[in-house]
Design an enzyme around this catalytic site. Structure first.
Site, short mmCIF file in Angstrom:
data_model
loop_
_atom_site.label_atom_id
_atom_site.label_comp_id
_atom_site.label_asym_id
_atom_site.label_seq_id
_atom_site.Cartn_x
_atom_site.Cartn_y
_atom_site.Cartn_z
CE LYS A 115 -2.36 1.73 3.61
NZ LYS A 115 -3.46 1.91 4.58
CD GLN A 137 -9.30 5.79 9.73
OE1 GLN A 137 -9.81 4.67 9.74
NE2 GLN A 137 -8.80 6.33 8.65
P1 NAD Z 1 -8.70 12.79 11.73
O1 NAD Z 1 -7.75 13.86 11.34
O2 NAD Z 1 -9.98 12.66 11.00
O3 NAD Z 1 -9.06 12.97 13.29
C1 NAD Z 1 -8.05 13.23 14.24
C2 NAD Z 1 -8.54 12.92 15.63
O4 NAD Z 1 -7.50 13.21 16.56
C3 NAD Z 1 -9.73 13.77 16.06
O5 NAD Z 1 -10.48 13.04 17.00
C4 NAD Z 1 -9.04 14.97 16.71
O6 NAD Z 1 -9.89 15.66 17.61
C5 NAD Z 1 -7.93 14.25 17.44
N1 NAD Z 1 -6.79 15.13 17.75
C6 NAD Z 1 -6.20 16.02 16.91
N2 NAD Z 1 -5.19 16.63 17.56
C7 NAD Z 1 -5.16 16.12 18.82
C8 NAD Z 1 -4.35 16.35 19.97
N3 NAD Z 1 -3.35 17.23 19.95
N4 NAD Z 1 -4.59 15.62 21.08
C9 NAD Z 1 -5.60 14.71 21.11
N5 NAD Z 1 -6.40 14.45 20.06
C10 NAD Z 1 -6.18 15.15 18.93
O7 NAD Z 1 -7.87 11.45 11.73
P2 NAD Z 1 -8.40 9.96 11.51
O8 NAD Z 1 -8.38 9.64 10.06
O9 NAD Z 1 -9.63 9.71 12.30
O10 NAD Z 1 -7.16 9.15 12.15
C11 NAD Z 1 -6.95 9.16 13.55
C12 NAD Z 1 -5.59 8.53 13.84
O11 NAD Z 1 -5.61 7.16 13.45
C13 NAD Z 1 -4.43 9.16 13.09
O12 NAD Z 1 -3.33 9.26 13.98
C14 NAD Z 1 -4.12 8.17 11.99
O13 NAD Z 1 -2.79 8.21 11.56
C15 NAD Z 1 -4.43 6.88 12.73
N6 NAD Z 1 -4.69 5.71 11.87
C16 NAD Z 1 -4.23 4.52 12.32
C17 NAD Z 1 -4.44 3.39 11.57
C18 NAD Z 1 -3.97 2.05 12.08
O14 NAD Z 1 -3.98 1.08 11.33
N7 NAD Z 1 -3.60 1.93 13.32
C19 NAD Z 1 -5.13 3.47 10.34
C20 NAD Z 1 -5.63 4.71 9.94
C21 NAD Z 1 -5.41 5.84 10.71
#
Ligand code: NAD
Length: 321
Positions: A67, A138
């Protein structure tokens, strides 16, 4: 070669199929029949973008590929999703490119499937309260997948930006579940399952917050420097992950390991629990924690599944390549 465009994925892939593909590949990873290659992630010095690859090979399903994609913070202004990804599948016998598959929706489905797999195998059987930390893109996928694993009666949630919680309130209403905004203390005390899915760089959920037999799925930390829960909470929990190498380098466990609170040997791959070769939860009072770092094999598994579905339904686009 087959092309499955991003726009076609929603009509092809179900949560159940994503769950099945991810559970199977976690099981294969634990037998070492499937393995991930080291992750590449680079700030490319253009458009403020982070770009990289996650890749691997599953000798059981013969899924081989990668990916590729990352994060383009300026995309929202162009009407595009900031996270962009595409999956490339190769024929394991010849190396020829087999398929190109849109990876954006698949990423959300496979990530939600991973925490749902952890809930199936690790959460208390009688779990009633789901705690959500995070309300970004997510989070809605996470909630929908989680509620299919236990008979949850309520969702309580916290987010750093409280105004975003309406997203989760809407999904809960659609699912017929009562929803309340809650403090982290209340989530830690009341929730039987807690999912954290934020982009935080500092602990949100603290050790002192979490009481009783809880399952915590840490899904947001997928890069060096990110952190959602206090390292002491990780140290107190029975810790499970998708892949130990990623967990200790880019996952939630990186901080507890760096602080000397846990070692690699304290972490169990969830595939071993799925295969019955390692214990999971041993009692209702256990605190279990799943560090879902997101592995390339998850992407390959769901992409391979979507290609099969597209072929079966006669909607696959075939091109000479
Ligand atoms: P998004 O940008 O839509 O949402 C971000 C989230 O983090 C929101 O809830 C926001 O309020 C919060 N946030 C932002 N800044 C913050 C801070 N300083 N302190 C606490 N919370 C804060 O992102 P998303 O697409 O929902 O992704 C969320 C996370 O999941 C990202 O870190 C992304 O990289 C990760 N992710 C992980 C996987 C995995 O396989 N583990 C897959 C996809 C995404």
């Amino acid at each position: 070669m087959i092309i499955v465009p991003e726009a076609a994925i929603a009509d092809l892939m179900t949560r159940a199929q994503a769950f099945d593909a991810v559970e199977k590949v976690f099981a294969s990873m634990a037998t070492r029949r499937a393995y991930n290659f080291p992750v590449i992630r680079e700030a490319i010095g253009h458009a403020d973008a982070l770009y990289g690859f996650k890749s691997g090979f599953d000798r059981d399903s013969l899924a081989l590929g990668l990916k590729s994609g990352g994060y383009w913070p300026g995309n929202a202004d162009k009407g595009l999703t900031n996270h962009q990804s595409t999956v490339f599948l190769f024929d394991a016998d010849t190396g020829r490119c087999k398929a190109v598959v849109g990876g954006n929706l698949l990423t959300a489905l496979r990530t939600a499937a991973a925490s749902a797999v952890s809930i199936k195998h690790l959460a208390p059987e009688g779990a009633k309260v789901l705690g959500m930390i995070g309300a970004g893109h997510q989070s809605a996928f996470q909630m929908r997948a989680a509620v299919e694993q236990r008979a949850f009666e309520k969702v309580i949630a916290w987010n750093y930006h409280p105004e975003m919680l309406s997203r989760l309130a809407d999904v809960a209403a659609e699912l017929g579940l009562p929803f309340e905004e809650a403090s982290l203390e209340r989530i830690g005390a009341e929730a039987d399952v807690i999912i954290s899915i934020t982009s935080s760089n500092a602990p949100i959920l603290l050790d002192a917050h979490v009481t009783g037999g809880t399952h915590v799925a840490c899904m947001g930390t997928d890069t060096k420097g990110k952190q959602e829960v206090e390292a002491a909470l990780v140290a107190r929990a029975k810790v499970f992950t998708d892949e130990i190498a990623q967990s200790v380098s880019i996952g939630e466990c990186q901080h507890a390991v760096a602080a000397g609170l846990i070692a690699d040997s304290d972490i169990t791959e969830i595939g071993a629990v799925i295969n019955g070769t390692a214990p999971g939860r041993t009692g209702s009072d256990d605190l279990t924690l799943f560090d879902g770092t997101g592995v390339g094999l998850q992407d390959l598994a769901v992409a391979a599944s979507v290609v099969d579905l597209a072929v079966d339904k006669g909607v696959a686009i075939e091109v000479d390549f």
